[in-house]
Write a protein that holds these residues in place. Structure first.
Motif, short mmCIF file in Angstrom:
data_model
loop_
_atom_site.label_atom_id
_atom_site.label_comp_id
_atom_site.label_asym_id
_atom_site.label_seq_id
_atom_site.Cartn_x
_atom_site.Cartn_y
_atom_site.Cartn_z
N THR A 537 -22.80 -116.50 4.67
CA THR A 537 -23.11 -117.81 3.65
C THR A 537 -23.67 -117.24 2.64
OG1 THR A 537 -25.32 -118.13 4.84
CG2 THR A 537 -23.40 -119.42 5.81
N THR A 538 -23.97 -115.87 2.46
CA THR A 538 -24.52 -115.51 1.16
C THR A 538 -23.91 -114.34 0.90
OG1 THR A 538 -26.15 -114.30 2.33
CG2 THR A 538 -26.87 -116.64 1.52
N PRO A 539 -23.87 -113.63 -0.35
CA PRO A 539 -23.07 -112.58 -0.61
C PRO A 539 -23.72 -111.45 -0.01
CG PRO A 539 -23.51 -113.88 -2.69
CD PRO A 539 -24.37 -114.58 -1.52
N THR A 540 -23.40 -110.95 1.19
CA THR A 540 -23.76 -109.66 1.71
C THR A 540 -22.69 -108.79 2.21
OG1 THR A 540 -23.75 -110.96 3.78
CG2 THR A 540 -25.82 -110.85 2.65
N PRO A 541 -23.01 -107.58 2.41
CA PRO A 541 -21.80 -106.37 2.73
C PRO A 541 -21.39 -107.02 4.33
CG PRO A 541 -23.79 -105.39 2.05
CD PRO A 541 -24.33 -106.63 2.11
N ALA A 542 -20.19 -107.02 4.37
CA ALA A 542 -19.40 -107.23 5.60
C ALA A 542 -19.89 -106.37 6.81
CB ALA A 542 -17.91 -107.10 5.59
N LEU A 543 -20.22 -107.41 8.07
CA LEU A 543 -20.97 -106.61 9.07
C LEU A 543 -19.96 -106.88 10.32
CD1 LEU A 543 -23.38 -105.71 10.84
CD2 LEU A 543 -23.94 -108.24 11.16
N ARG A 544 -19.59 -105.57 10.83
CA ARG A 544 -18.64 -105.45 11.93
C ARG A 544 -19.38 -105.69 13.34
NH1 ARG A 544 -14.17 -102.34 10.93
NH2 ARG A 544 -14.17 -101.09 8.66
N LEU A 545 -18.52 -106.43 13.97
CA LEU A 545 -19.09 -106.97 15.48
C LEU A 545 -18.57 -106.16 16.59
CD1 LEU A 545 -18.84 -110.65 14.63
CD2 LEU A 545 -20.62 -109.31 14.45
N ASN A 546 -17.29 -105.51 16.57
CA ASN A 546 -16.87 -104.98 17.62
C ASN A 546 -17.54 -103.65 17.87
OD1 ASN A 546 -15.81 -103.73 15.13
ND2 ASN A 546 -13.62 -103.59 16.17
N THR A 547 -18.77 -103.49 18.35
CA THR A 547 -19.42 -102.34 18.56
C THR A 547 -19.23 -102.18 20.14
OG1 THR A 547 -21.55 -103.58 19.05
CG2 THR A 547 -21.17 -102.74 16.98
N ILE A 548 -19.17 -100.59 20.44
CA ILE A 548 -19.00 -100.27 21.62
C ILE A 548 -20.13 -99.19 21.99
CG2 ILE A 548 -16.68 -100.81 21.86
CD1 ILE A 548 -16.16 -97.88 21.18
N THR A 549 -20.22 -98.88 23.22
CA THR A 549 -21.18 -97.96 23.58
C THR A 549 -20.83 -96.40 23.39
OG1 THR A 549 -20.36 -97.75 25.99
CG2 THR A 549 -22.26 -99.37 25.44
N ALA A 550 -21.75 -95.40 23.24
CA ALA A 550 -21.56 -94.08 22.98
C ALA A 550 -20.59 -93.48 24.03
CB ALA A 550 -22.58 -93.31 22.65
N THR A 551 -21.04 -94.06 25.32
CA THR A 551 -20.29 -93.56 26.54
C THR A 551 -18.73 -93.97 26.24
OG1 THR A 551 -22.26 -93.39 27.71
CG2 THR A 551 -20.15 -93.41 28.94
N GLU A 552 -18.53 -95.46 25.96
CA GLU A 552 -17.15 -95.69 25.96
C GLU A 552 -16.37 -95.03 24.75
OE1 GLU A 552 -17.98 -100.35 27.32
OE2 GLU A 552 -17.93 -100.05 25.20
N ALA A 553 -17.10 -94.63 23.66
CA ALA A 553 -16.26 -94.11 22.64
C ALA A 553 -15.85 -92.63 22.96
CB ALA A 553 -17.27 -93.97 21.36
N THR A 554 -16.74 -91.99 23.57
CA THR A 554 -16.70 -90.75 24.18
C THR A 554 -15.39 -90.75 25.14
OG1 THR A 554 -18.96 -89.89 23.77
CG2 THR A 554 -17.39 -88.31 25.07
N ARG A 555 -15.47 -91.70 25.98
CA ARG A 555 -14.13 -91.71 27.02
C ARG A 555 -13.08 -91.78 26.36
NH1 ARG A 555 -15.71 -95.99 29.45
NH2 ARG A 555 -17.18 -94.93 30.84
N GLU A 556 -12.79 -92.67 25.37
CA GLU A 556 -11.52 -93.31 24.65
C GLU A 556 -11.11 -91.92 23.82
OE1 GLU A 556 -9.68 -96.61 21.89
OE2 GLU A 556 -11.52 -96.90 22.75
N LEU A 557 -12.12 -91.10 23.14
CA LEU A 557 -11.90 -90.23 22.36
C LEU A 557 -10.98 -89.11 23.14
CD1 LEU A 557 -14.48 -89.94 19.72
CD2 LEU A 557 -12.02 -90.49 19.37
#
Length: 613
Positions: A537-557
């Motif tokens: 509602t105010t001029p702010t940088p875009a904030l991503r919502l699709n955050t995942i855990t480090a374990t999930e990122a390591t497994r997918e990579l």
């Protein structure tokens, strides 16, 4: 007895309202100035009455109110007496800059007026001198700069606004008007200076402006002089062997008699085979189209891929018909076939089961991604739809009365036309409307090989080794036509090992299953790529919502790295062989080469010596 004389002015008889002007417009305009001067003279003598104004208005073919306005303008501005009612130079008009703004706002005249008001409220930017004045004290400026640097960084000057309104055009493109006309004046100028086609073009694009254009009518020729061809999609779905598809109609119409000379119906997307089948039915005068037929002198169609194919153009050229390819987005240049498409939609398709009217879309709108809704009732079969269409084509040719034929039917107009017909035998026409393979093949003991398939026929017995050519209908792979190198037809050959109906059903089921699995995989991959951001509602940088855990990122990579074979490559696992002794090899490369292998020729002798007792 009253002796005061009566000074009552007699009222002249008014002319009848239905009496028209006796002079032309130029003469009436020239009489305005002397008439106004005469009325001003009567007013100066206090003798002007309403009857004088009414008589003058009738003589000049204007209203009484217009004459009174001319008198008021001549009283306040005597210069207007020379040309009463003439256009004044001070009238607000739409300029080229305002036309650009109207195009920028897509024809929203009120938004353009708001931007002009906002631009007028802003003060013009002050001019910045490129160099300081000659009498400027440099010491004072240096002291001021030192004080400013000591006190801290100077506050940044406010950036000038880019536009007068949010989302508006740049300031340089908005003219500064003084004064800005009222909204009513601006809208009146837009309606006066811009045509209806220009306003529609600014609002919906140049294609919408075409509805306000004026097109000339081609003169009526004679039968078979000009044909027009086109595809039209029926806005309904039919049952074609268990699959719901939209049928397409390909037909030809004679522009002189408005007769449907031939048509072909395709369940699904039409191809060049549809055009060839419709052309064959149009040329041969057989049922159910009546006596219509013959070779056309000219054929018009648009830039459809099927009509521009090599097979269709070669067939028309062989039949000695001139081809006219119309420019894109010009349906008005083939009005006969476009009118037939419209009549078929409103007079036939709208009354059939499963009709789904297609809403009119603005130009260049992307197609909707949702599938068509299922029909309310049971759909028609493809055979029933074809029967209805052929019956309607017969009614059109024999009972319908087009307006351009002045009460006659297409059949009557065709029969009364004395133009001779150029006919062609059905056997020759059959060969002209097939696609040529352009290769010479040889009959073998296994039949004829065509496109990695074998074709057989009983007439091939005893003709192995004969040179033949192949002609075929596009996409009709179940049979081909075989001719000799001189073009004489030998017979029809059928596919040798054609699959059974059970095999075709199983194959379609397997293909549908694979397509559904691929669509599901693509949908899952699209969900992984989808990025979600938090609302603001105010001029702010875009904030991503699709955050995942480090374990999930390591497994997918790790899963992706295993799939990438280039990451698993080890180019230095086996060193290169040593170069020859006579090569000039750097020492750095000699160290990386593997040592020379022992002589394998002496190995058997050493082995024999060791094994000798």
């Amino acid at each position: 007895m009253n002796t005061t004389p009566s000074h009552t002015t007699p009222t002249p008889a008014s002319a009848p309202d239905e009496a028209g002007p006796a002079l032309d417009a130029v003469s009436l305009t020239a009489l305005r100035a002397p008439a106004v001067r005469h009325l001003l003279a009567l007013r100066a003598e206090h003798r002007l009455t309403r009857a004088h104004v009414h008589t003058t208005a009738q003589c000049l073919n204007v209203s009484d109110r217009t004459v009174w306005r001319w008198l008021a303008e001549a009283t306040t501005t005597p210069a207007t007496t020379a040309a009463p009612g003439a256009r004044r130079s001070g009238r607000f008009e739409i300029t080229s800059e305002l036309r650009v703004l109207l195009a920028y706002w897509h024809g929203n005249a009120s938004a353009v007026h708001r931007e002009l008001l906002a631009r007028a409220r802003q003060a013009p930017a002050p001019a910045i001198s490129p160099s300081p004045p000659a009498d400027t004290d440099t010491d004072t400026d240096a002291d001021a700069s030192a004080d400013a640097s000591a006190s801290g960084p100077a506050a940044p000057s406010p950036r000038p606004p880019r536009s007068a309104l949010p989302g508006g055009a740049p300031l340089a493109a908005v003219p500064l008007l003084d004064p800005v006309p009222s909204l009513a004046t601006f809208l009146r100028a837009v309606r006066r200076d811009l045509t209806a086609g220009e306003r529609a073009g600014y609002r919906h694009g140049h294609q919408a402006a075409r509805a306000h254009d004026v097109f000339a009518t081609r003169p009526r020729m004679w039968r078979n002089e000009v044909w027009e061809a086109d595809h039209v999609q029926a806005p309904l779905r039919v049952d074609a062997d268990g699959t719901l598809v939209h049928p397409f109609v390909t037909w030809f119409i004679d522009c002189a008699t408005k007769a449907i000379t031939g048509l072909a119906v395709t369940p699904g997307t039409p191809t060049r085979a549809s055009v060839l089948a419709a052309l064959r039915s149009a040329i041969v005068p057989t049922a159910p189209y009546g006596p219509f037929g013959g070779l056309p002198a000219h054929v018009r169609f648009d830039r459809g891929r099927d009509f521009l194919s090599r097979t269709v153009t070669a067939a028309l050229t062989t039949l000695d018909s001139d081809i006219t390819v119309l420019p894109p987005y010009s349906p008005h240049l083939k009005g006969s076939i476009e009118n037939l498409n419209h009549c078929a939609t409103t007079m036939l398709f709208a009354a059939l089961p499963g009709y789904t009217p297609t809403p009119r879309k603005p130009p260049k709108q992307p197609p909707r991604k949702r599938p068509d809704p299922p029909p309310a009732g049971p759909p028609m079969t493809f055979q029933a739809f074809t029967t209805e269409l052929l019956s309607w084509a017969t009614w059109w040719n024999t009972e319908h009365h087009p307006e351009s034929l002045h009460g006659a039917t297409p059949l009557q107009a065709w029969q009364t036309d004395p133009t001779p017909l150029r006919e062609i035998p059905a056997a020759d026409l059959w060969s002209f409307t097939l696609e040529d393979d352009a290769r010479t093949r040889t009959l073998t003991s296994h039949g004829l090989r065509f496109r990695n398939r074998s074709y057989l026929a009983d007439w091939m017995t005893g003709q192995a080794g004969r040179k033949v050519t192949v002609r075929f209908m596009p996409h009709h792979t179940h049979e081909i036509e075989v001719c000799d190198p001189h073009g004489h037809h030998l017979g029809t050959a059928h596919l040798a090992d054609q699959a059974t109906d059970e095999q075709l059903t199983a194959l379609r089921h397997a293909r549908n299953t694979r397509a559904r699995r691929l669509r599901a995989d693509a949908k899952a991959a699209e969900r992984l790529r989808h990025e979600r951001f938090a609302p603001a509602t105010t001029p702010t940088p875009a904030l991503r919502l699709n955050t995942i855990t480090a374990t999930e990122a390591t497994r997918e990579l790790s899963r992706y790295e295993e799939a990438d074979l280039t990451a698993l490559a080890l180019p230095d696992l086996i060193p290169p062989a040593p170069p020859s002794a006579d090569w000039a090899t750097p020492d750095s490369l000699k160290a990386r080469a593997r040592p020379p292998t022992p002589n394998l020729a002496s190995a058997p002798e050493h082995h024999d010596q060791e094994t000798t007792p």
